[in-house]
Write a protein that holds these residues in place. Structure first.
Motif, PDB file in Angstrom:
ATOM      1  N   LEU A 137      -7.672  82.464  17.427  1.00 50.65           N
ATOM      2  CA  LEU A 137      -7.631  83.492  16.386  1.00 50.65           C
ATOM      3  C   LEU A 137      -6.275  84.196  16.362  1.00 50.65           C
ATOM      4  O   LEU A 137      -5.769  84.564  15.295  1.00 50.65           O
ATOM      5  CB  LEU A 137      -8.756  84.507  16.598  1.00 50.65           C
ATOM      6  N   TYR A 138      -5.674  84.368  17.534  1.00 56.38           N
ATOM      7  CA  TYR A 138      -4.325  84.942  17.585  1.00 56.38           C
ATOM      8  C   TYR A 138      -3.327  84.032  16.873  1.00 56.38           C
ATOM      9  O   TYR A 138      -2.472  84.506  16.113  1.00 56.38           O
ATOM     10  CB  TYR A 138      -3.912  85.160  19.040  1.00 56.38           C
ATOM     11  N   ILE A 139      -3.440  82.731  17.116  1.00 61.37           N
ATOM     12  CA  ILE A 139      -2.559  81.772  16.450  1.00 61.37           C
ATOM     13  C   ILE A 139      -2.786  81.808  14.940  1.00 61.37           C
ATOM     14  O   ILE A 139      -1.829  81.733  14.145  1.00 61.37           O
ATOM     15  CB  ILE A 139      -2.800  80.358  16.996  1.00 61.37           C
ATOM     16  N   ALA A 140      -4.046  81.932  14.515  1.00 63.52           N
ATOM     17  CA  ALA A 140      -4.355  82.012  13.081  1.00 63.52           C
ATOM     18  C   ALA A 140      -3.716  83.249  12.458  1.00 63.52           C
ATOM     19  O   ALA A 140      -3.104  83.180  11.380  1.00 63.52           O
ATOM     20  CB  ALA A 140      -5.870  82.031  12.877  1.00 63.52           C
ATOM     21  N   LEU A 141      -3.850  84.399  13.124  1.00 60.29           N
ATOM     22  CA  LEU A 141      -3.245  85.632  12.616  1.00 60.29           C
ATOM     23  C   LEU A 141      -1.728  85.527  12.586  1.00 60.29           C
ATOM     24  O   LEU A 141      -1.078  85.956  11.621  1.00 60.29           O
ATOM     25  CB  LEU A 141      -3.684  86.811  13.484  1.00 60.29           C
ATOM     26  N   LEU A 142      -1.154  84.945  13.636  1.00 65.44           N
ATOM     27  CA  LEU A 142       0.301  84.783  13.690  1.00 65.44           C
ATOM     28  C   LEU A 142       0.795  83.878  12.562  1.00 65.44           C
ATOM     29  O   LEU A 142       1.842  84.155  11.944  1.00 65.44           O
ATOM     30  CB  LEU A 142       0.705  84.206  15.041  1.00 65.44           C
ATOM     31  N   ALA A 143       0.044  82.811  12.270  1.00 70.11           N
ATOM     32  CA  ALA A 143       0.438  81.900  11.192  1.00 70.11           C
ATOM     33  C   ALA A 143       0.463  82.622   9.845  1.00 70.11           C
ATOM     34  O   ALA A 143       1.376  82.415   9.034  1.00 70.11           O
ATOM     35  CB  ALA A 143      -0.513  80.709  11.147  1.00 70.11           C
ATOM     36  N   VAL A 144      -0.533  83.481   9.595  1.00 67.85           N
ATOM     37  CA  VAL A 144      -0.579  84.226   8.331  1.00 67.85           C
ATOM     38  C   VAL A 144       0.584  85.206   8.241  1.00 67.85           C
ATOM     39  O   VAL A 144       1.243  85.323   7.198  1.00 67.85           O
ATOM     40  CB  VAL A 144      -1.924  84.971   8.204  1.00 67.85           C
ATOM     41  N   ILE A 145       0.852  85.911   9.329  1.00 69.61           N
ATOM     42  CA  ILE A 145       1.949  86.892   9.323  1.00 69.61           C
ATOM     43  C   ILE A 145       3.291  86.199   9.092  1.00 69.61           C
ATOM     44  O   ILE A 145       4.132  86.675   8.311  1.00 69.61           O
ATOM     45  CB  ILE A 145       1.964  87.677  10.647  1.00 69.61           C
ATOM     46  N   ILE A 146       3.496  85.070   9.755  1.00 70.63           N
ATOM     47  CA  ILE A 146       4.758  84.326   9.582  1.00 70.63           C
ATOM     48  C   ILE A 146       4.900  83.841   8.140  1.00 70.63           C
ATOM     49  O   ILE A 146       5.975  83.943   7.538  1.00 70.63           O
ATOM     50  CB  ILE A 146       4.811  83.146  10.566  1.00 70.63           C
ATOM     51  N   ASP A 147       3.822  83.315   7.573  1.00 71.81           N
ATOM     52  CA  ASP A 147       3.872  82.850   6.188  1.00 71.81           C
ATOM     53  C   ASP A 147       4.176  83.997   5.230  1.00 71.81           C
ATOM     54  O   ASP A 147       4.967  83.848   4.287  1.00 71.81           O
ATOM     55  CB  ASP A 147       2.536  82.198   5.807  1.00 71.81           C
TER      56      ASP A 147
END
Length: 337
Positions: free
Chosen positions: A138-148
């Motif tokens: 879930l951390y990776i998912a949140l990080l992916a959204v923030i980076i995008d």
């Protein structure tokens, strides 16, 4: 030619609509864009199922590790390789702690001991480790959204709107970055830093936004030639105001959709790196680490790999269903007339 004389009687004409209700004008209530989006989203059963599953997994990821007395790294060698055993459900003949018709718990004298997902080859509780590992996903998912959102969208907006030599330079820079395989980037970080979540995060920051920037740039190149952008420019709006007030609202739906579709690939990316040993290292837990631990004994103790794989599959499928539903809801072309 003789003149034709027409005579009409009282019953010569018949009303087309006999029901008074059909003669009234139908006035449709105005619906805002976001209300229309929410209505279409709620009509998509697949998207709702995905949203519910994601909500349940998020809740379990933060509540699950505290539902028993075990921690993700506590080792009990006397409890090694125990199969799943759940109270009440064991009376139904499933998840009862048996392997090959033999109750392992009773053989070891563990009558009042329950491990809902079983234990691994070091006696660690798989239930706790699975949900701690889900937190990493879930951390990776949140990080992916923030980076995008922050890097990819900003880069694409500037490159597409400014154009010219700036756009050429920015796109050549992206081509250089995209030419470097992600695995090589992570390996370089692992050589400098220890294998772990920091290496994966930095690798995503460097290359995880490229796809989003290209989509946003293509949308901006199409929109900036339209009349409403020319009108804003003629009225004296600054570049920042045009990007913020005119371009961003028109590409926001596409950005949300792309972000949702990038989440499953980012989760799988972290799990793959952990599986090959470039991600988190034991005793830290992630779904990739658990799958890596479980596949070695898949024929003897399949429960060790079964539950991490199920959670990972449900998580990726749910985000794909949610992204698909958001795409249908936000795209005006998908609206049924």
């Amino acid at each position: 030619m003789e003149n034709l004389r027409l005579s009409f009687r009282g019953n010569s004409f018949e009303r087309v609509f006999r029901d008074e209700k059909t003669q009234k004008d139908i006035v449709y209530e105005g619906v805002s864009f976001w209300k229309d989006v929410s209505l279409r989203f709620y009509q998509n059963k697949g998207a709702l199922i995905g949203f519910v599953l994601i909500t349940i997994i998020i809740a379990l990821a933060f509540i699950g590790p505290y539902m028993n007395s075990h921690t993700y790294k506590s080792i009990k060698t006397e409890h090694m390789n125990l199969p799943p055993r759940i109270p009440v459900i064991e009376k139904l003949g499933i998840l009862d702690g048996e392997i090959g018709g033999v109750n392992v718990y009773k053989e070891k004298g563990l009558h009042d001991v329950y491990y809902w997902f079983g234990t691994d080859n070091l006696g660690r509780d798989i239930w706790t480790r699975v949900w701690v590992g889900t937190q990493v996903s879930l951390y990776i998912a949140l990080l992916a959204v923030i980076i995008d959102m922050l890097i990819g969208m900003s880069y694409g907006l500037l490159s597409g709107y400014i154009g010219g030599k700036v756009d050429i330079f920015m796109q050549r820079f992206i081509e250089i970055l995209s030419g470097i395989p992600n695995l090589v980037v992570v390996t370089l970080f692992v050589m400098v830093l220890n294998p772990g979540i920091l290496s994966i995060s930095l690798a995503l920051v460097i290359t995880g936004w490229i796809g989003m920037s290209r989509v946003v740039r293509s949308q901006v190149l199409k929109l900036k030639e339209l009349d409403f952008i020319l009108a804003s420019r003629t009225l004296g709006s600054s570049t920042l105001d045009i990007i913020r007030k005119d371009l961003f609202p028109n590409i926001f739906g596409q950005v949300i959709i792309m972000s949702m579709f990038s989440i499953p690939s980012s989760i799988f990316y972290e799990s793959f790196l952990a599986f090959i040993g470039l991600g988190l290292q034991p005793p830290m837990a992630s779904l990739g680490v658990l799958i890596n631990d479980g596949y070695k004994s898949i024929l003897i103790y399949p429960h060790i790999i079964m539950f991490p794989v199920i959670v990972l599959a449900i998580l990726m499928l749910s985000f794909n269903l949610l992204a698909d539903g958001l795409r249908d809801a936000l795209d005006p072309k998908m609206k049924e007339h």
